[in-house]
Design an enzyme around this catalytic site. Structure first.
Site, PDB file in Angstrom:
ATOM      1  N   LYS A 111      34.054  25.550  87.792  1.00 22.81           N
ATOM      2  CA  LYS A 111      33.797  24.401  88.682  1.00 22.81           C
ATOM      3  C   LYS A 111      33.178  23.238  87.912  1.00 22.81           C
ATOM      4  CE  LYS A 111      35.327  25.806  92.659  1.00 22.81           C
ATOM      5  NZ  LYS A 111      35.012  27.094  93.198  1.00 22.81           N
ATOM      6  N   LYS A 194      46.555  31.564  88.913  1.00 19.93           N
ATOM      7  CA  LYS A 194      46.666  32.142  90.245  1.00 19.93           C
ATOM      8  C   LYS A 194      47.054  31.104  91.292  1.00 19.93           C
ATOM      9  CE  LYS A 194      41.931  31.365  91.676  1.00 19.93           C
ATOM     10  NZ  LYS A 194      40.860  31.743  92.544  1.00 19.93           N
ATOM     11  N   LYS A 197      44.331  26.873  96.563  1.00 22.20           N
ATOM     12  CA  LYS A 197      44.536  25.610  97.276  1.00 22.20           C
ATOM     13  C   LYS A 197      44.184  24.410  96.416  1.00 22.20           C
ATOM     14  CE  LYS A 197      41.202  27.784 100.252  1.00 22.20           C
ATOM     15  NZ  LYS A 197      41.221  28.639 101.373  1.00 22.20           N
TER      16      LYS A 197
END
Ligand code: TYM
Length: 331
Positions: A111, A194, A197
């Site tokens: 992140k 992977k 969203k």
């Protein structure tokens, strides 16, 4: 009966990764365990949604949980922010979570790399909130995809540390769970990692996607120029398409395309067409129910209220005991 907890962040519609990594297990587990499935709206606050977006996203996860087959009569379905005891346990657990270990978490590092301008404390302590979600019901099984494995390890660490600090075996150890024994990682369509969203346009196939949208996304999936040797190893982007086939297609279909690949006769266009049709078939019943349920406001209200009552009952019992263990006493 063993207790199960799991949740999904309310940051948009659910995709095939969420479905095969988590929800499919929720649906099976609800018949065998004491299950709590929630919508992680507190977790979604790290990305600062507007009030309107926050509610829309919570609603779509609730609708899609129900459409996928989670039964509110069997499992407790609730919105995380309706259970304030979770926030209280998060505060207590934070007192024994250390900067070094939080900074080492892979998802935190990812992140920070992706959004260096928004490294907030909520992001740093995200695994502590997750531990609170699980420990609040003293759960032992947590159905999740492979990407959550490290978070589960941290939840065990925080629970055990609490037990040691207060010299009481209070929290049991929660473990990641999948019916197939192995945790899964569903790949996306962009040829890299992977399905997710936030991984970019076209990478994820959503449960709510219309058939023509699915066809378009799959046809655009990244491929190479084809095998140049018989029986050669598949490059990542091709392996990803085959991995997607293992979840939505029949074993015969998989074997058919695998043989074509190994004989160097594969036509990726045919493989993609088949993959898209199988995804459409796999998601069709869910897609139909999504529209029905989304329009039934009284039902959604009833499910959320009933779920909040049941979840709070369990959470309040834990918080009462935790407060006693910590040493809070009333005068
Ligand atoms: P989230 O919202 O990113 O994903 C929800 C669930 O879907 C799984 N998943 C996948 N599984 C396989 N392949 C993929 N491509 C894929 N993408 C997503 C995730 O592993 C997860 O099980 N932090 C959690 C939500 C959460 C939670 C919890 C989960 C909050 N508190 C307590 C369990 C217990 C998250 O962000 O998941």
């Amino acid at each position: 009966m063993e207790t199960v907890v799991s949740g999904i962040r309310s940051t948009g519609n659910l995709h095939l990764g969420n479905y095969y990594g988590a929800i499919q297990n929720f649906v099976k587990m609800q018949h065998e365990y004491n299950c709590f499935f929630f919508i992680a709206d507190l977790h979604s606050l790290t990305t600062h949604p507007t009030p309107a977006n926050l509610h829309t996203n919570v609603k779509s996860v609730l609708v899609e949980y129900l459409a996928a087959g989670i039964d509110p009569e069997k499992a407790t379905i609730y919105v995380q922010s309706d259970v304030q005891e979770i926030a209280e346990l998060y505060l207590y657990l934070n007192m024994n979570a250390y900067l070094g270990e939080l900074e080492r978490s892979t998802s935190f590092k990812d992140k920070v790399r992706a959004h260096p301008d928004n490294v907030n404390a909520g992001l740093l302590t995200y695994p502590v909130l997750m531990a609170a979600d699980i420990l609040i019901h003293r759960a032992t099984k947590v159905p999740v995809g492979k990407d959550q494995e490290q978070h589960l390890e941290m939840a065990r660490t925080f629970g055990n540390r609490f037990n040691r600090l207060y010299n009481k075996e209070y929290f049991p150890e929660p473990y990641a769970f999948n019916f197939s024994e192995k945790l899964v990682k569903i790949p996306g369509l962009d040829g890299k990692g992977k399905m997710g969203k936030s991984e970019g346009e076209g990478n994820a196939v959503f449960l709510s996607d219309a058939p023509e949208v699915i066809r378009k996304k799959v046809m655009r999936a990244v491929t190479d120029s084809g095998p140049i040797k018989e029986n050669q190893a598949k490059p990542e982007e091709i392996q990803n398409l085959f991995d997607l086939m293992t979840v939505v297609s029949t074993p015969d279909t998989y074997a058919h395309f695998d043989n074509l690949y190994n004989n160097m006769q594969i036509r990726y266009g045919d493989l993609k067409k088949q993959l898209a049709e199988d995804m459409i078939i796999a998601t069709a019943p869910i897609r139909e129910r999504i529209n029905e349920i989304a329009n039934d406001a009284p039902y959604l209200r009833q499910v959320a209220r009933y779920g909040a009552i049941k979840a709070r009952e369990s959470a309040a019992k834990t918080i009462k005991e935790v407060r006693e263990i910590i040493g809070f006493k009333s005068f």
